[in-house]
Design an enzyme around this catalytic site. Structure first.
Site, PDB file in Angstrom:
ATOM      1  CG  ASN A 110      -1.849   1.201   1.248  1.00 42.67           C
ATOM      2  OD1 ASN A 110      -2.515   1.479   0.248  1.00 42.67           O
ATOM      3  ND2 ASN A 110      -1.926   1.903   2.361  1.00 42.67           N
ATOM      4  CG  HIS A 112      -0.216   6.348   4.775  1.00 42.41           C
ATOM      5  ND1 HIS A 112      -1.587   6.367   4.935  1.00 42.41           N
ATOM      6  CD2 HIS A 112       0.281   7.207   5.702  1.00 42.41           C
ATOM      7  CE1 HIS A 112      -1.900   7.183   5.925  1.00 42.41           C
ATOM      8  NE2 HIS A 112      -0.784   7.721   6.408  1.00 42.41           N
ATOM      9  CB  SER A 139       5.503   5.424   3.822  1.00 42.99           C
ATOM     10  OG  SER A 139       5.991   6.505   4.573  1.00 42.99           O
ATOM     11  CG  ASP A 148      -1.941   3.715   7.284  1.00 46.77           C
ATOM     12  OD1 ASP A 148      -2.115   3.111   6.219  1.00 46.77           O
ATOM     13  OD2 ASP A 148      -2.656   4.670   7.656  1.00 46.77           O
TER      14      ASP A 148
END
Length: 214
Positions: A110, A112, A139, A148
């Site tokens: 992912n 972020h 990130s 996260d």
């Protein structure tokens, strides 16, 4: 050259980072290939972008299912059919259940919009400005059950400038996101990234890529 890693991308919206990944993977030397883009929203703008780029798309509308479990079962079945080596979340606006995350542990990424572990969750740009930080950024991390919180693959920083608004800072961060995600995916797909453990504090941090000038 070893086999390129197969990648599926999950989106919910316009797919800006998805487009950056597709563009990078057009290079035959890039270590990953984008096999399919899957959206939980039929109106996601990224679907049109993916189709224009020659990438297969699929809509698994969460509104068509009675609950999250049923929707995730359909998503898991679609992923199993593609057999991707890596799954990239690119603006996928669904909270994934611990069971789904666990079934894809170690191969789901992912991006972020903050320098994790700072500013997890939403409204990161407004919160960065309110906190008075001098550096903000993005990130790429592995997805785990905690929001996260997975091992960080790579980060990129931008300065927070006097007079910045959440909108102006967001635009500057998005520019480095579009460079950072292909960079991070290449690290994973090529096997050049190694983690020393299962928590960000124990992860091996790649140096941030140089941000563009504001």
């Amino acid at each position: 050259m070893s086999r390129r890693k197969r990648v599926d991308i999950l989106i919910s919206g316009r797919g800006t980072n998805m487009a950056a990944l597709i563009k990078a993977a057009k290079d035959p030397a890039y270590p990953a290939e984008i096999k399919r883009v899957i959206s939980n929203r039929p109106d996601a703008g990224g679907l049109t972008v993916a189709t224009a780029g020659g990438i297969a798309t699929l809509v698994i509308d969460h509104n068509d299912f009675p609950d999250r479990q049923a929707h995730e079962a359909a998503l898991s079945a679609a992923l199993a059919a593609d057999m991707p080596d890596i799954i990239c979340l690119a603006g996928y606006m669904r909270i994934l259940s611990p069971a789904f995350v666990e079934s894809h542990r170690g191969r789901m990424l992912n991006i972020h919009p903050s320098l994790l572990p700072a500013f997890t969750g939403l409204e990161t740009h407004a919160r960065a400005i309110a906190a008075g930080v001098k550096l903000h950024g993005a990130s790429v991390h592995f997805v785990t059950e905690r929001l996260d919180d997975g091992p960080i693959v790579a980060q990129a920083a931008v300065p927070v400038l006097p007079g910045d608004t959440p909108q102006s800072l967001s635009g500057r961060v998005l520019k480095v996101e579009n460079r950072l995600y292909p960079h991070a995916l290449a690290l994973i797909a090529s096997g050049r990234w190694q983690s020393a453990g299962g928590h960000p504090d124990e992860a091996f941090f790649q140096p941030p890529i140089a941000p563009e000038s504001p």
